[in-house]
Design a protein around this motif. Structure first.
Motif, mmCIF file in Angstrom:
data_model
loop_
_atom_site.group_PDB
_atom_site.id
_atom_site.type_symbol
_atom_site.label_atom_id
_atom_site.label_comp_id
_atom_site.label_asym_id
_atom_site.label_seq_id
_atom_site.Cartn_x
_atom_site.Cartn_y
_atom_site.Cartn_z
ATOM 1 N N GLY A 437 0.807 -1.206 0.000
ATOM 2 C CA GLY A 437 0.000 0.000 0.000
ATOM 3 C C GLY A 437 0.841 1.257 0.000
ATOM 4 N N PHE A 438 0.179 2.364 0.338
ATOM 5 C CA PHE A 438 0.874 3.652 0.404
ATOM 6 C C PHE A 438 1.675 3.760 1.698
ATOM 7 N N VAL A 439 2.819 4.381 1.594
ATOM 8 C CA VAL A 439 3.630 4.618 2.790
ATOM 9 C C VAL A 439 3.979 6.095 2.852
ATOM 10 N N LEU A 440 3.643 6.704 3.975
ATOM 11 C CA LEU A 440 3.980 8.114 4.179
ATOM 12 C C LEU A 440 5.300 8.174 4.925
ATOM 13 N N ALA A 441 6.275 8.815 4.299
ATOM 14 C CA ALA A 441 7.589 8.857 4.934
ATOM 15 C C ALA A 441 8.304 10.151 4.585
ATOM 16 N N HIS A 442 9.244 10.498 5.444
ATOM 17 C CA HIS A 442 10.027 11.706 5.178
ATOM 18 C C HIS A 442 11.072 11.454 4.114
ATOM 19 N N TRP A 443 11.308 12.494 3.333
ATOM 20 C CA TRP A 443 12.245 12.414 2.210
ATOM 21 C C TRP A 443 12.966 13.746 2.142
ATOM 22 N N ASP A 444 14.246 13.676 1.844
ATOM 23 C CA ASP A 444 15.034 14.914 1.920
ATOM 24 C C ASP A 444 14.847 15.872 0.743
ATOM 25 N N GLY A 445 13.987 15.494 -0.179
ATOM 26 C CA GLY A 445 13.659 16.426 -1.257
ATOM 27 C C GLY A 445 14.588 16.362 -2.460
ATOM 28 N N THR A 446 15.566 15.475 -2.443
ATOM 29 C CA THR A 446 16.474 15.421 -3.589
ATOM 30 C C THR A 446 16.117 14.278 -4.535
ATOM 31 N N ALA A 447 16.368 14.525 -5.809
ATOM 32 C CA ALA A 447 16.099 13.503 -6.820
ATOM 33 C C ALA A 447 17.030 12.311 -6.627
ATOM 34 N N ALA A 448 18.223 12.578 -6.142
ATOM 35 C CA ALA A 448 19.189 11.493 -5.952
ATOM 36 C C ALA A 448 18.677 10.479 -4.933
ATOM 37 N N THR A 449 18.142 10.982 -3.838
ATOM 38 C CA THR A 449 17.602 10.101 -2.807
ATOM 39 C C THR A 449 16.395 9.325 -3.331
ATOM 40 N N PRO A 469 0.147 17.928 5.727
ATOM 41 C CA PRO A 469 0.547 18.752 6.857
ATOM 42 C C PRO A 469 2.075 18.891 6.885
ATOM 43 N N LEU A 470 2.563 20.065 7.244
ATOM 44 C CA LEU A 470 4.002 20.239 7.384
ATOM 45 C C LEU A 470 4.425 19.666 8.722
ATOM 46 N N GLU A 471 5.578 19.037 8.730
ATOM 47 C CA GLU A 471 6.007 18.333 9.936
ATOM 48 C C GLU A 471 7.507 18.085 9.805
ATOM 49 N N ASP A 472 8.274 18.484 10.794
ATOM 50 C CA ASP A 472 9.713 18.275 10.721
ATOM 51 C C ASP A 472 10.042 16.808 10.942
ATOM 52 N N GLY A 473 10.989 16.314 10.174
ATOM 53 C CA GLY A 473 11.393 14.932 10.341
ATOM 54 C C GLY A 473 12.708 14.680 9.638
ATOM 55 N N LYS A 474 13.092 13.411 9.602
ATOM 56 C CA LYS A 474 14.351 13.045 8.954
ATOM 57 C C LYS A 474 14.087 12.056 7.829
ATOM 58 N N CYS A 475 14.738 12.280 6.732
ATOM 59 C CA CYS A 475 14.617 11.411 5.561
ATOM 60 C C CYS A 475 14.915 9.951 5.947
ATOM 61 N N ILE A 476 14.032 9.055 5.547
ATOM 62 C CA ILE A 476 14.215 7.647 5.929
ATOM 63 C C ILE A 476 15.491 7.033 5.372
ATOM 64 N N THR A 478 18.468 9.037 4.073
ATOM 65 C CA THR A 478 19.701 9.792 4.345
ATOM 66 C C THR A 478 19.746 10.397 5.743
ATOM 67 N N GLY A 479 18.581 10.522 6.390
ATOM 68 C CA GLY A 479 18.544 11.161 7.692
ATOM 69 C C GLY A 479 18.598 12.685 7.617
ATOM 70 N N ASN A 480 18.664 13.191 6.409
ATOM 71 C CA ASN A 480 18.678 14.647 6.249
ATOM 72 C C ASN A 480 17.311 15.224 6.621
ATOM 73 N N PRO A 481 17.295 16.510 6.979
ATOM 74 C CA PRO A 481 16.036 17.103 7.434
ATOM 75 C C PRO A 481 14.963 17.138 6.330
ATOM 76 N N SER A 482 13.721 16.983 6.758
ATOM 77 C CA SER A 482 12.589 16.992 5.838
ATOM 78 C C SER A 482 11.462 17.776 6.489
ATOM 79 N N LYS A 483 10.669 18.445 5.667
ATOM 80 C CA LYS A 483 9.593 19.272 6.221
ATOM 81 C C LYS A 483 8.218 18.613 6.121
ATOM 82 N N GLN A 484 8.145 17.545 5.344
ATOM 83 C CA GLN A 484 6.850 16.880 5.222
ATOM 84 C C GLN A 484 7.041 15.440 4.755
ATOM 85 N N ARG A 485 6.016 14.646 5.003
ATOM 86 C CA ARG A 485 6.045 13.273 4.521
ATOM 87 C C ARG A 485 5.538 13.263 3.080
#
Length: 492
Positions: A437-449, A469-476, A478-485
């Motif tokens: 199914g669908f998985v909501l997860a943080h992502w650092d926003g880069t195409a490489a990741t 919703p905006l929510e601070d988290g870490k990319c699953i 890279t661990g880099n900061p993420s603002k949303q899932r």
RNA sequence: CGGGUGGUAGCGCAGUCCGGUAGCGUACACGUCUGGGGGGCGUGUGGUCGCAGGUUCAAAUCCUGUUCACCCGACCA
């Protein structure tokens, strides 16, 4: 004949093929990757078209038709669009055949009939349409242009699947031109809403609206909005897209207009489309091991009546009674089929109409008529009940609504049960592999990741949901900061 | 596009290895008994084996090429 269906558990994709073929929606053809849409499947498509077409007209659009062929020079004008589709184009290079002198009775391409310029069989029509719009637009008074076309397009896919990915498919493509960026964006979102409305309220297929990431974006678009649906096997299906094209095509085709101050400006564009792929989505949203399950609003046949009789005398009596019922149904706008054919017996018909996904079946025999009732069976739940002939039309009309609503609720529940938020890589893998199914997860926003995640898991970012919703988290990864899932899934 | 599997009656299959001119189930036609969940019995019709070439006295069967489908992969808005 017993039509054996593969069960979903045995082999989901074989089950899907069985349903499409044995449910009489489509057939394979002699042309690689191209299918024949059979009358029953086409009737379904016509119902979908009719509903969508009305929605387009109600939002101010008109239909038009543009050529199947696009001269190569026009096709390549918008670079990114051309590059995106280049690898899957069919190309016309000649315009004549001749008899083959070395091969009796055979034809060959006449080498003397080579086209000066190759014609591309449209994989999408932006190029030919924007080349046309150039001549339609002079002033802001000519805007907006709100045009849709129902057409076929060709994309030379490496691996095809009935309805889901065919080399030729039917679709509609809206192409609009606007004076301002805001207006174009509003149009893009409006049509996405139309698609979502259609998917949910006609197909009973819940969708998630969102925006594609850059790497999943339509070639030539500034932004691609999409509706994503979830199939029963836990894979996602892109069900429709609506693109904000910015001024890319206007610049490529030099489409300018004079604004109120007599300044020349480039036009802002959108395009949006849904295709026969929706039928594949429909099958994989509702159907079961007994066959298709079609939502009443678009089902070619909403109610089938099967008379049960011994001999001509009984048949005549039931025919007479049912003629009244059929007329009443038709007057109420219910699509009804009365099947009194004597080729097959009732049990055979029951199975057949279940395979075809007819929402309601009415069985009626002498025994029922004595009691002034019929047996009514609903396809979605398989429930059977005896219902009085009095007020039958109203009962059936109400039941059709209920089935429509039940299918949607059932699909929503399945979808919602299969959206999982995860915070770690292990959880991510675990959900994809086991729960699906669908998985909501943080992502650092880069195409490489995004690319790495795809390589390792085959999961892609289906979209960034619109109401996210905006929510601070870490990319699953890279661990880099993420603002949303963002919404991941394995997809068709 | 690479690898694998398959194509024989409308549908589902056997026969192919060990060449000798095609069979089963079902569907279809007719008759009959039947008829409330894919009917029983009987009598029949229907294919030249995906397509094209080759080997052979002889090819569904062996060889070459090709096409369509499915699976894995790559690719894919």
């Amino acid at each position: 004949m017993v039509k054996e269906l593969t069960t979903r558990e045995q082999d989901y994709s074989q089950w899907y093929n069985d349903l499409v073929l044995k449910g009489s929606l489509a057939d394979y053809s002699a042309v690689r990757g191209c299918m024949v849409i059979k009358p029953y499947g086409y009737a379904l498509w016509e119902n979908m078209q009719a509903a969508l077409d009305k929605m387009f007209k109600d939002t101010g659009h008109e239909n038009a038709y543009f050529p199947l062929f696009v001269p190569k020079s026009l096709f390549e004008a918008e670079e990114k669009n051309a590059e995106g589709f280049a690898k899957e184009c069919a190309i016309v290079t000649h315009y004549r055949l001749k008899t083959d002198p070395n091969n009796k009775g055979k034809l060959m391409v006449d080498p003397e009939a080579k086209l000066e310029e190759e014609l591309i069989v449209r994989p999408t029509s932006e190029a030919i349409i924007w080349n046309t719009y150039k001549t339609w637009i002079q002033s802001y008074r000519d805007l907006p242009i709100l045009v849709n076309q129902w057409a076929n397009v060709v994309r030379w896919e490496m691996r095809t699947r009935l309805f889901l990915r065919t080399a030729e498919f039917l679709w509609q493509e809206g192409h609009t031109a606007h004076a301002t960026k805001d207006e174009a964006i509003a149009e893009t979102v409006k049509m996405l809403d139309v698609y979502a409305d259609f998917a949910e309220n006609w197909m009973a297929m819940p969708v998630i609206k969102g925006v594609k990431t850059e790497s999943e974006r339509f070639a030539g678009a500034e932004d691609t909005y999409c509706i994503e649906a979830l199939m029963q096997d836990g894979k996602a299906l892109q069900a429709g897209t609506s693109h904000f094209l910015g001024q890319n095509f206007a610049k490529a085709f030099d489409v300018k207009f004079s604004d109120k101050n007599n300044t020349q400006e480039y036009v802002w564009a959108t395009s949006w489309g849904v295709s026969t792929r929706l039928i594949g989505g429909l099958v994989m949203t509702h159907s079961d091991d007994e066959g298709l399950v079609l939502p009443p609003r678009i089902a070619p046949v909403q109610v089938v009546i099967v008379p049960i009789f011994k001999g001509d005398e009984q048949k005549a009596m039931i025919d007479e009674k049912m003629a009244v019922v059929v007329a009443s149904f038709k007057a109420a706008g219910i699509r009804v089929k009365y099947d009194n054919s004597d080729n097959n017996r009732p049990g055979w018909k029951f199975a057949e109409y279940e395979l075809k996904g007819v929402p309601i079946r009415i069985a009626v025999g002498p025994r029922d008529l004595e009691n002034n009732q019929v047996e009514l069976a609903r396809r979605d739940t398989k429930e059977k009940t005896d219902i009085s002939l009095d007020g039958l039309t109203k009962t059936v009309a109400a039941l059709l609504l209920e089935i429509q609503s039940n299918l949607l609720q059932r699909a929503i529940k399945y979808r919602d049960d299969h959206i999982t938020s995860v915070d770690t890589w292990d959880e991510f893998i675990n959900v994809l592999d086991n729960k699906t199914g669908f998985v909501l997860a943080h992502w650092d926003g880069t195409a490489a990741t995004e690319e790495k995640i795809k390589d390792q898991t085959k999961a892609t970012i289906r979209c960034i949901p619109l109401d996210n919703p905006l929510e601070d988290g870490k990319c699953i990864l890279t661990g880099n900061p993420s603002k949303q899932r963002v919404l991941f899934a394995r997809a068709y």
